[in-house]
Design a protein around this motif. Sequence first.
Motif, PDB file in Angstrom:
ATOM      1  N   GLU A  77      47.023  47.921  17.548  1.00 23.86           N
ATOM      2  CA  GLU A  77      47.709  48.728  18.550  1.00 23.86           C
ATOM      3  C   GLU A  77      46.908  49.978  18.908  1.00 23.86           C
ATOM      4  O   GLU A  77      46.993  50.469  20.032  1.00 23.86           O
ATOM      5  CB  GLU A  77      49.094  49.123  18.037  1.00 23.86           C
ATOM      6  CG  GLU A  77      50.016  47.947  17.778  1.00 23.86           C
ATOM      7  CD  GLU A  77      51.274  48.371  17.054  1.00 23.86           C
ATOM      8  OE1 GLU A  77      51.883  49.364  17.491  1.00 23.86           O
ATOM      9  OE2 GLU A  77      51.638  47.730  16.049  1.00 23.86           O
ATOM     10  N   ASP A 607      53.629  48.515  25.494  1.00 27.02           N
ATOM     11  CA  ASP A 607      54.205  48.775  24.187  1.00 27.02           C
ATOM     12  C   ASP A 607      55.020  50.057  24.249  1.00 27.02           C
ATOM     13  O   ASP A 607      54.653  51.010  24.963  1.00 27.02           O
ATOM     14  CB  ASP A 607      53.121  48.932  23.117  1.00 27.02           C
ATOM     15  CG  ASP A 607      52.294  47.665  22.933  1.00 27.02           C
ATOM     16  OD1 ASP A 607      52.681  46.628  23.483  1.00 27.02           O
ATOM     17  OD2 ASP A 607      51.258  47.737  22.245  1.00 27.02           O
ATOM     18  N   ARG A 625      56.407  45.581  21.146  1.00 27.49           N
ATOM     19  CA  ARG A 625      55.111  45.198  21.693  1.00 27.49           C
ATOM     20  C   ARG A 625      55.317  44.153  22.780  1.00 27.49           C
ATOM     21  O   ARG A 625      56.133  43.258  22.653  1.00 27.49           O
ATOM     22  CB  ARG A 625      54.197  44.643  20.595  1.00 27.49           C
ATOM     23  CG  ARG A 625      53.912  45.628  19.459  1.00 27.49           C
ATOM     24  CD  ARG A 625      52.607  45.284  18.776  1.00 27.49           C
ATOM     25  NE  ARG A 625      51.500  45.355  19.720  1.00 27.49           N
ATOM     26  CZ  ARG A 625      50.288  44.831  19.488  1.00 27.49           C
ATOM     27  NH1 ARG A 625      50.075  44.182  18.354  1.00 27.49           N
ATOM     28  NH2 ARG A 625      49.340  44.930  20.372  1.00 27.49           N
ATOM     29  N   SER A 643      55.915  38.667  22.469  1.00 29.63           N
ATOM     30  CA  SER A 643      56.508  39.964  22.134  1.00 29.63           C
ATOM     31  C   SER A 643      56.771  40.091  20.638  1.00 29.63           C
ATOM     32  O   SER A 643      56.946  39.101  19.931  1.00 29.63           O
ATOM     33  CB  SER A 643      57.819  40.154  22.894  1.00 29.63           C
ATOM     34  OG  SER A 643      57.609  40.096  24.285  1.00 29.63           O
TER      35      SER A 643
END
Length: 653
Positions: A77, A607, A625, A643
């Motif tokens: 991320e 996100d 996400r 997701s």
Amino acid sequence: NWIVFLVGTCLLLSVLGHASAQAQFSDGLSPEELLFQEIPTVVTSTRTQRSLLEVPNAATVITAEEIRASGATSLEELLQTVSGLDLMRLSVADLNASVRGFNNDASSNVLAMIDGRSVYADFFGVVPWDGLNVTLQEIERIEIIRGPGSVLYGANAYLGTVNIITKRPRDLPTLYARTGLGPETSLVTTTAAKTTDRAGVKASIEYRNQDHFRSSEFASSTNTIVPVQHHRDDTGLRTRLFNGTLNYQLDNKTKLSISGGQIRVKQDIYTGVGIHEYEGPKYYARLDLHRGAWRFRTFLNLLDFDIGVAPTVFPSGLPPASYRSSRVKSSAFDIEVERIHSFARHELLWGLNFRRVVTNSRVIVGSRESEGLYAFFLQDELRLTDRITAFLGARADRHPRTGLNVSPRVSLVARLGEDARLRVAWSRSFRNPTTIESYATYALPNSALPLTVMVQGNDDLDPSWTTVYELGLRLDPHPRMRAQLDLFFSVLEDFRSFTTLSPGPPVTVLSYQNQGQTKTWGGELGLEYRLFPWLRGFANYSFQSANGPSEGALPRHKASIGLRGSVGSTLRWALTGVYVGHTRYEPGPFSAATLPDDDIDSRFTVDGFLGLQVREGIEVGGKGRDLFHQVRRHHPLGDEIGSELLFTLTGEF
């Protein structure tokens, strides 16, 4: 509905926060509190502490403040928003990274380090991004260097370097705990720290369990290759880690740091010959001694795991290969000493490095293989004038099979003003063959026909080389804003390709060969801004193009944008969007005959994070996400990435 609720809540908090912040500012908040904190420090670029403004490379730093503000629960991320850094997720357990294109399954283009300790897996030539011995809470900053790094770090820093710098025990809370639970993910993280006047101790434990994404299915008329199918509720990734560190101040000039740990991983890795099921522990031990201008570092990485090749349909209509399993033991011992000398206009750094890699796998490489690598590096930071500094460096690496390789770098950094720097650079970098590429000798027998698929290494491979010309501009155009522009032109030579030597039957032989030259060019543009104390954000864009044969994915366009804010000390939120343009996947000679489709659709993922402090030191949060559920594959044979939702509870004492 929960997507709409989360986005709407963030927008509502922005409005409320704006009013709150305006009131605070009118009450006497100083303009200095609106500005950025001091410019981040970077050590990876030159092995010496220096400001991000002064580094001779295209560099990005992700600070601990940014990590916390993002609400991230995984390293991916954080890295996905870095311009020029291309991420490719083939499954929930298989993440690959490359700098400025050429990303692929089992990518070996980037060197990753934790506190200067290489975590590059010499056996496969990959970085186990989903199985690193570090928790997000421990990270002080992440330094990403785009471009060659062999001048200081050797063969594996081919197209870029990622160095994760961890916090000292005194910078950690006494106790930190975070737990997360979602439909496909469960997470538990704990860190503890204790300090005295001269010593500091920290320890961390983490457990993560993630289910697979949707299984891959192709409707191909040729039916040349079909990935192994799996159910979404099957475990795709399981990790259990423990780290411990002791820092000790021996005297005013001498610092000692000792650390070690273990991570046990269960995951699947995609490669050119199928899916490798990987399960087993990885251990490490590191000692770092710093005395005045001298620095001594040594570490040992140990891997002891079972690896199985899952059934796969190979080209030419061959039936599925039988499952093969093997135990692999691999170790990398590294020892390094360096010294800095300061003169009137020079800061001279030199060092010696020795690395020994040993692999033992009867099925995969046939026997015990070992390599000893020697290196010497030299760097001179020369202040030509009050405004211009030159960085001159070279490293000589001696490899038992590829011989002597020299990696030079020349870079000039010009001071245009107090907060503006112009940089021009030329450098060369190389990548040695991996253990698999050199010594592989394993067969994939077929139970349906008297036919064998053989993977055979090539011990006569040359290193892959890249030559890069760069122009960069880094400046602070406004007290609340930072900007960066980097342009590059690269020439890649003798990159290695997975090819079919003998198509069979009765034996199909696959191996590796050097081939071709490719020219690439492109650039990255980045912007950071802080509009108010409660609101900050970033935006960046990268472009790259290639002319010549290549393998892997080279997305021409990538863009990221993010906003992070808070309302007092009670609520905080973050929204991040990442766009990756349509990509034409360039397969190698073997892959071209097996892929049902070589297009990778464009994708745009959003996100979101929302955190509520229920009492001092305790926060409940929600992390989503791919909020709009734009299901996409990152690789023609990868899973459809969808997701994820995770609810977290965090305590800090």
